[in-house]
Write an enzyme that holds these catalytic residues in place. Structure first.
Site, PDB file in Angstrom:
ATOM      1  CE1 TYR A  51      -3.927  -2.214   0.631  1.00  0.00           C
ATOM      2  CE2 TYR A  51      -2.384  -3.406   2.021  1.00  0.00           C
ATOM      3  CZ  TYR A  51      -3.577  -3.348   1.344  1.00  0.00           C
ATOM      4  OH  TYR A  51      -4.423  -4.428   1.361  1.00  0.00           O
ATOM      5  CB  CYS A 110      10.621  -4.322  13.323  1.00  0.00           C
ATOM      6  SG  CYS A 110      10.320  -5.005  14.954  1.00  0.00           S
TER       7      CYS A 110
END
Ligand SMILES: NC(=O)c1ccc[n+]([C@@H]2O[C@H](COP(=O)([O-])OP(=O)(O)OC[C@H]3O[C@@H](n4cnc5c(N)ncnc54)[C@H](O)[C@@H]3O)[C@@H](O)[C@H]2O)c1
Length: 460
Positions: free
Chosen positions: A274, A283
């Protein structure tokens, strides 16, 4: 207990056998990964202690107060505290002596150069090694560079009076659906050169793979690499579609049309692709950079990873540039409502969130910020204090603002009351960093609407 009759179906037999096979586990670090891991392992019958250096956190956990927002976690915590299967402590000796398996789930933040800072882990494992009172399996749950398990083993072996077997077991949970991900993992990865330790780990994870998803046992270095490779690939998909989006926008093409056109290709798919204001969280940004450094140390030029990182850094600045351009470079005294601060929906985690980059850029340009988020306002307040205004009511944030900026795709923001937004804003102007709305509908609703990789629309 007498042996179970062989005629029992394997599933039932397994459940009966489990009664006697629960394990004593300690989780070192009760953050996003450690707390979820600890509580989920307790929920399958194991006796779990969560060890943390943060006494306030430990106290809250023992009161049944969840220290992070994660759907479903509070109920599990409370139930397992009540059942006596989970408790938290700051007492390292007690926590180490309790366990036959010790998970390390401590943070591995980036150093200034982007490589992983392992100092917290190295200190913790040495302290643990001095306290072990029996043969112990030490499980590296934290995301660590290739070779770390081996290094940890060489650090702990001279200090421990009993064998410490170090196993890699990277975690793939996603914040926002962490409990579900832990309880129903796509796969469990165990890196071990020691057959007994691998078997104990497989046993521990059996209750979570009743869906027949695999437990993969690989070598430790491969296991460490799998985690980084997975995060680097996912980050690459995001930077790829963001780059395509920017090209589309410059050419007057709608990236949504392109995305569906390529997404139907079975080799590509449209999942996890997206366009938006960039990836954040604790992370992806750090793991892409850490992998780059691992490669460099191995003499490999990881230029793809450095490009993925650069594209994302630029993408995080895109909305501020767009806002500046709209207001002809002068944002002094302007006020902006921000919807969504967390780096993704359904979490209170704001580490590396694109929203923070947007807030910093707008504040530096002399603008004022009115921020709203369903769960992350406390964390934002801790970092920004009086420099930002905070609103639990998203519509109150919009009142009198020059524009609304959307940074996180919380469900709450997907179908808002557009009439209320239009009436509250000085002018009907929205910058959408997550492409939540249809351009044609926004035009019909009378908004000037900027999104990512789609032509700007001006309301009638
Ligand atoms: N957050 C995620 O979504 C996620 C997913 C997969 C893997 N990981 C990895 O898991 C690791 C942990 O990440 P996190 O987000 O849970 O971190 P976190 O910052 O939320 O939690 C770390 C915890 O460790 C505690 N701690 C620090 N030093 C300690 C010590 N010596 N003894 C005991 N406790 C100590 C801290 O107080 C904190 O509570 C990282 O390596 C991360 O990359 C995170």
């Amino acid at each position: 207990m007498p042996p179970l009759p062989d005629l029992l179906p394997p599933d039932i037999r397994y459940l009966l056998e489990r009664e006697t096979q629960t394990m004593r586990v300690t989780i070192v670090g009760t953050g996003y990964v450690g707390l979820v891991t600890g509580v989920c392992l307790a929920d399958t019958g194991n006796h779990v202690i969560g060890l943390d250096v943060d006494a306030g956190k430990v106290e809250r956990l023992n009161r049944g107060e969840c220290t992070i927002y994660e759907p479903g976690l509070t109920d599990l915590l409370v139930a397992n505290l009540a059942a006596g299967r989970f408790r938290a402590t700051t007492n390292l000796k007690e926590a180490v002596e309790h366990a036959e398996i010790i998970f390390i789930a401590i943070g591995t933040p980036p150093k200034a150069d982007g490589s992983a800072d392992l100092s917290m882990i190295e200190k913790a494992v040495q302290d643990i090694a001095r306290a072990v009172n029996k043969k112990t399996v030490m499980v590296m749950k934290s995301t660590v560079p290739v070779g770390t398990c081996q290094r940890v083993e060489s650090l702990v072996t001279p200090l421990a009076r009993h064998p410490v077997i170090v196993v890699s077991n990277p975690e793939f949970l996603k914040e926002g659906s962490a409990v579900d991900d832990f309880q129903r993992p796509d796969r469990v990865v165990i890196g071990s050169e020691d057959a007994d330790a691998a078997r104990i780990m497989q046993e521990l994870y059996q209750p979570f793979v009743r869906n027949r998803h695999p437990i993969l046992v690989v070598r430790r270095a491969a296991s460490e690499m799998i985690k980084y490779a997975a995060n680097c690939y996912l980050s690459t998909r995001i930077s790829f579609i963001n780059q395509i989006a920017n090209i589309c926008e410059a050419l007057g093409i709608d990236v949504d049309e392109v995305r569906s056109g390529i997404g139907y290709d079975a080799r590509i798919g449209s999942h996890f692709m997206y366009p938006g204001a960039g990836y954040g969280g604790s992370c992806f940004p750090k793991d892409v950079q850490a992998m780059y450094h691992v490669a460099k140390a191995a003499g490999v030029e990881a230029d793809l990873l450095s490009a993925v990182h650069q594209v994302n850094e630029r993408q995080k600045n895109l909305l501020v540039e767009r806002v500046r351009a709209h207001f002809k470079g002068d944002l002094t005294g302007r006020t902006f409502a921000l919807w969504g601060i967390a780096f993704k929906p359904k979490t209170d985690d704001i580490r590396e969130a694109p929203a923070l980059r947007i807030i910093d850029g707008l504040l530096a340009a002399g603008a004022k910020i009115r921020a709203s988020d369903p769960k992350a306002l406390d964390h934002l307040r801790q970092e920004y204090g009086a420099r930002v205004e905070y609103f639990t009511d998203a519509y109150a944030a919009v009142k009198g603002a020059d524009a609304l900026i959307i940074c996180t795709e919380w469900n709450e923001f997907r179908s808002p009351d557009f009439d209320r937004i239009r009436e509250s804003l000085k002018k009907p102007l929205i910058f959408d960093g997550r492409n939540l709305y249809s351009c044609s509908q926004m035009q019909a609703r009378g908004f000037t609407y900027y999104s990512i990789g789609r032509p700007r629309v001006d309301g009638r």
